[in-house]
Design an enzyme around this catalytic site. Structure first.
Site, mmCIF file in Angstrom:
data_model
loop_
_atom_site.group_PDB
_atom_site.id
_atom_site.type_symbol
_atom_site.label_atom_id
_atom_site.label_comp_id
_atom_site.label_asym_id
_atom_site.label_seq_id
_atom_site.Cartn_x
_atom_site.Cartn_y
_atom_site.Cartn_z
ATOM 1 N N ASN A 121 34.047 -15.414 1.863
ATOM 2 C CA ASN A 121 32.801 -15.364 1.095
ATOM 3 C C ASN A 121 32.980 -16.110 -0.229
ATOM 4 O O ASN A 121 32.067 -16.745 -0.720
ATOM 5 C CB ASN A 121 32.422 -13.911 0.816
ATOM 6 C CG ASN A 121 31.236 -13.812 -0.117
ATOM 7 O OD1 ASN A 121 30.134 -14.205 0.239
ATOM 8 N ND2 ASN A 121 31.465 -13.329 -1.327
ATOM 9 N N ASP A 181 31.392 -17.627 -5.111
ATOM 10 C CA ASP A 181 30.932 -17.677 -3.718
ATOM 11 C C ASP A 181 30.941 -19.112 -3.183
ATOM 12 O O ASP A 181 30.468 -20.033 -3.852
ATOM 13 C CB ASP A 181 29.504 -17.120 -3.618
ATOM 14 C CG ASP A 181 29.487 -15.597 -3.604
ATOM 15 O OD1 ASP A 181 30.284 -15.005 -4.353
ATOM 16 O OD2 ASP A 181 28.692 -15.018 -2.847
ATOM 17 N N ASP A 212 36.269 -10.293 5.581
ATOM 18 C CA ASP A 212 35.953 -9.587 4.346
ATOM 19 C C ASP A 212 34.486 -9.803 3.967
ATOM 20 O O ASP A 212 33.959 -10.909 4.100
ATOM 21 C CB ASP A 212 36.864 -10.134 3.237
ATOM 22 C CG ASP A 212 36.723 -9.399 1.921
ATOM 23 O OD1 ASP A 212 36.852 -8.156 1.929
ATOM 24 O OD2 ASP A 212 36.492 -10.052 0.891
ATOM 25 N N GLU A 248 33.853 -6.451 7.887
ATOM 26 C CA GLU A 248 33.569 -5.422 6.888
ATOM 27 C C GLU A 248 32.107 -5.531 6.458
ATOM 28 O O GLU A 248 31.773 -6.358 5.623
ATOM 29 C CB GLU A 248 34.476 -5.592 5.661
ATOM 30 C CG GLU A 248 34.206 -4.539 4.596
ATOM 31 C CD GLU A 248 34.613 -4.958 3.182
ATOM 32 O OE1 GLU A 248 34.841 -4.076 2.347
ATOM 33 O OE2 GLU A 248 34.677 -6.174 2.899
#
Ligand code: CA
Length: 500
Positions: A121, A181, A212, A248
């Protein structure tokens, strides 16, 4: 002697069944999450490393784990390493890429899979991509190729952080962490990610990834997150068919269920975890059997795919604290038993098997594995509370009645009876504190009986003839006894019954 009978006799002690561990395609795994830095130091610098994990494979295999999830191992300026500076290397603190390859090979020879954390990410602000972009912007060149790797803007606002020395801002959803990001729509970023996947899966022997922060890929857009996850899954399949991805998505049941549309193998079942989660709260409930039925039904009906239940992880309070079981090992054991029975692939966080505690500041949840008083890593920086509520691993290994040996038996039960671990479920009978369920696959059918009472031995009626106790998962308060149709379970007892 029948396979399950020999296993039942051995259930009280740490045991493994290598022949079964080598079976592939069982459809589920027993995963063990490791924070490498806090696990085992192999070279005397006080920090855990990959060779330390290698040294502990006998222990991990003894827990009946069939997979290891390593928290980030790539170079990073932070102790937790969730902000990466090089996706195709191993942090010097942990060792080398060759160490990883050797670990993966050693795991595979034992029938154990290895997945690694993949935080894509965001990168670190110290990643060469970000530094190149920042330097270019500082020099007034917003056309430099790496500028397009991130979300730079001249407008501030929610989630935007000023870029020092410029009039620019960059998007960072993990505020204050030095984690800008990535622009996942940029074809060059996709190509770089494809290369990263290929490196770990094809060159280094990884069996997959823990993904993640998947809800943050495109913050606020589940559809775009799912599309990106689908792309990731397809790329991994093209590189290594059958590789395993677990995501996640720290959110509610309905949203988690939706993420399965991506084709990613599993998503952590957050609604079952932690103090307020359905597993621990069912133990606390006044009608525990009904609460557990509801919890399992809710997950199994919402999610069309492999469940990934857990009690705690590196971001949550540890299970023994959530359970208020610092001086109640029977309750800590029972929670592990209910986790093992929930269905799907179970995840156990390192140290949970020895009742480690930790909550509050993140480093407290990531303490040094308590092997014994002499053999421990340094504590993570920022640790504000160090407490070990249960005896060390060495002591528990030697104690047949320890939490550690219970976890080994509970996870071993899953390997011995795939139907119990991941088969279809049918409720047969239940009362306030007792539960009888049938678990079945095309090959195997078993009854599983549970006594939710902390104090009382309870009996229940077993329908049908010819059943025997195939596995007795008990906390040390007595054994399961079957007389005719009457099965008596000790407090917090769990038993698997099969026909002769
Ligand atoms: Ca070390």
């Amino acid at each position: 002697m029948k396979k399950w009978l020999c296993l039942a006799l051995a259930a009280a002690l740490l045991w493994t069944c290598p022949a079964m561990a080598e079976e592939s395609g069982r459809g589920f795994d027993n995963w063990y999450e490791i924070f490498v830095r806090s696990y085992q130091d192999s070279d005397g610098d006080g920090l855990g490393d990959l060779n330390g994990v290698l040294q502990r494979l006998d222990y991990i295999e003894g827990l009946n784990m069939t997979g290891i999830w390593l928290m980030p191992i790539m170079p990073s300026p932070s102790y937790h390493k969730y902000n990466v500076t090089d996706y195709m290397a191993v942090d010097r603190e942990y060792g080398t890429v060759d160490d990883f390859k050797a670990l993966a090979e050693a795991c595979h020879s034992r029938g154990i899979k290895v997945i690694i954390d993949l935080p894509v990410n965001h990168t670190s602000t110290e990643h060469p991509w970000f530094r190149a972009a920042a330097e270019a912007l500082a020099a007034g060149d917003d056309g430099e190729e790496h500028v397009g790797y991130y979300h730079f803007s001249q407008e501030g606002g929610d989630g935007m952080v000023p870029l020092a020395g410029t009039s620019w801002f960059y998007e960072e959803r993990f505020a204050g962490g030095g984690m800008p990001d990535l622009n996942l729509d940029n074809p060059a970023v996709r190509e770089a990610i494809r290369e990263i996947l290929r490196f770990w899966l094809a060159e280094c022997g990884a069996d997959g990834f823990r993904l993640d922060a998947v809800t943050s890929f495109y913050t606020g857009s589940a559809d775009e997150n799912i599309a990106f996850l689908r792309w990731l899954k397809e790329e991994c399949e093209a590189i290594k068919p059958g590789s395993f991805l677990v995501g996640e998505a720290w959110t509610g049941m309905e949203q988690i269920a939706q993420y399965y549309e991506s084709g990613v193998d599993a998503f952590f079942l957050f609604p079952a975890s932690q103090a307020e989660g359905s597993i621990i709260s069912s133990i606390r409930s006044k009608k525990p059997a009904q609460a557990y039925i509801k919890a399992v039904d809710k997950a199994r009906s919402a999610i069309d795919g492999l469940l990934a239940p857990f009690l705690g992880n590196h971001d949550t309070g540890r299970a023994v604290g959530s359970l208020q079981a610092r001086s109640d090992p029977a309750k800590a054991k029972f929670a592990e038993g209910l986790l093992a029975l929930f269905g799907g692939s179970s995840f156990v966080y390192y140290g949970e098997e020895i009742g480690m505690v930790g909550s509050g500041d993140d480093p407290n949840k990531r303490l040094a594995m308590y092997w014994n008083d002499g053999d421990m890593t340094q504590q993570p920086p920022g640790t504000t509370n160090i407490e070990y509520a249960y005896p060390c691993a060495d002591e528990q290994l030697a104690d047949p009645a320890s939490l550690l040996n219970y976890v080994s038996a509970a996870e071993g039960m899953r390997l011995a009876f795939p139907a119990v671990a991941a088969g279809k479920n049918e409720w047969v009978a239940s009362d306030t504190h007792t539960l009888l369920m049938r678990r079945f696959t095309e090959e195997e059918s078993a009854l599983v009986a549970v006594n939710f009472s902390a104090k009382e031995a309870l009996s229940l009626e077993v329908p049908g003839a010819g059943y025997e106790i195939a596995f007795d998962l008990e906390t040390g308060e007595g054994r399961a006894v079957l007389e005719g149709h009457s099965l008596t379970l000790p407090p917090y007892g769990i038993a698997v019954l099969m026909k002769e």
